[in-house]
Design a protein around this motif. Structure first.
Motif, PDB file in Angstrom:
ATOM      1  N   UNK A  30     -14.759  22.439 -16.396  1.00  0.00           N
ATOM      2  CA  UNK A  30     -15.512  21.312 -15.844  1.00  0.00           C
ATOM      3  C   UNK A  30     -15.313  20.074 -16.718  1.00  0.00           C
ATOM      4  N   UNK A  31     -15.137  20.270 -18.014  1.00  0.00           N
ATOM      5  CA  UNK A  31     -14.885  19.136 -18.902  1.00  0.00           C
ATOM      6  C   UNK A  31     -13.547  18.477 -18.555  1.00  0.00           C
ATOM      7  N   UNK A  32     -12.529  19.286 -18.233  1.00  0.00           N
ATOM      8  CA  UNK A  32     -11.236  18.739 -17.808  1.00  0.00           C
ATOM      9  C   UNK A  32     -11.416  17.866 -16.564  1.00  0.00           C
ATOM     10  N   UNK A  33     -12.189  18.377 -15.626  1.00  0.00           N
ATOM     11  CA  UNK A  33     -12.414  17.639 -14.376  1.00  0.00           C
ATOM     12  C   UNK A  33     -13.188  16.352 -14.653  1.00  0.00           C
ATOM     13  N   UNK A  34     -14.207  16.460 -15.499  1.00  0.00           N
ATOM     14  CA  UNK A  34     -15.006  15.275 -15.840  1.00  0.00           C
ATOM     15  C   UNK A  34     -14.133  14.211 -16.505  1.00  0.00           C
ATOM     16  N   UNK A  35     -13.290  14.627 -17.437  1.00  0.00           N
ATOM     17  CA  UNK A  35     -12.423  13.657 -18.115  1.00  0.00           C
ATOM     18  C   UNK A  35     -11.435  13.014 -17.151  1.00  0.00           C
ATOM     19  N   UNK A  36     -10.854  13.805 -16.269  1.00  0.00           N
ATOM     20  CA  UNK A  36      -9.852  13.276 -15.342  1.00  0.00           C
ATOM     21  C   UNK A  36     -10.464  12.351 -14.294  1.00  0.00           C
ATOM     22  N   UNK A  37     -11.680  12.666 -13.885  1.00  0.00           N
ATOM     23  CA  UNK A  37     -12.290  11.916 -12.785  1.00  0.00           C
ATOM     24  C   UNK A  37     -13.197  10.779 -13.242  1.00  0.00           C
TER      25      UNK A  37
END
Length: 193
Positions: A30-37
């Protein structure tokens, strides 16, 4: 304002899809998604519940575009052989796009060790393959196609769907669009009289 999303869902899903495509479902956090988005993790959890739900929405969007591209390729010509060639060209272009090449999201997902443990994901993957089969079968069920095919339209559709999954594996290993094109040409010669 509580309960109102403060982000564009379409943009967020496109960015999340890119992360899933690069890292795979299992390795993406979820951190990857948060950073990307650019959307806070808490907002993502509140809106979707978890990464699996985000993946399913992003995957549905991907499948819709993929199948639309397949339909367009097959509908681009009344000649069944040229239509299949256009289908393979579209698949190869999709797999080899990006830097590094992104490959095939559905095949990557289907081969992840734990991905098929989720019945929702298994149903999405099966639905995509079944719909792909149906699209190819419809295109190859014309009188012109039947007259030229070396196998039945249903067998040809099965071969094409299976071949596209294998083509995705070959792309990952060889990373050479010219090699993929040669393999597709060989299948075309085998399918048509």
């Amino acid at each position: 304002m509580a309960g109102v999303r403060q982000f564009d869902e379409g943009e967020m899903l496109a960015e999340a899809l890119d992360v899933f495509w690069r890292k795979g479902l299992r390795a993406t956090t979820m951190q990857d998604i948060a950073q990307a988005t650019g959307v806070l993790r808490g907002s993502l959890y509140n809106a979707y519940g978890g990464k699996e739900e985000i993946f399913l929405l992003a995957f549905d969007s991907y499948v819709g575009r993929f199948l639309d591209n397949i339909r367009q390729a097959l509908d681009s010509t009344p000649d069944p052989e040229q239509g299949l060639r256009a289908l393979f060209n579209a698949a190869i272009a999709s797999m080899t796009s990006g830097s590094p090449a992104r490959g095939c999201l559905s095949t990557r997902t289907a081969t992840e060790p734990a991905a098929l443990d989720d019945p929702r994901l298994r149903a999405r993957l099966r639905g995509m393959l079944d719909e792909l089969h149906g699209i190819v079968l419809a295109a190859l069920s014309t009188d012109a196609s039947r007259a030229r095919l070396a196998v039945t339209p249903d067998e040809a559709a099965d071969l094409v769907v299976t071949f596209t999954r294998g083509l995705a594996v070959m792309e990952r290993v060889y990373q050479d669009a010219t090699h993929l094109d040669r393999i597709a040409s060989a299948l075309m010669r085998a399918l048509f009289r």
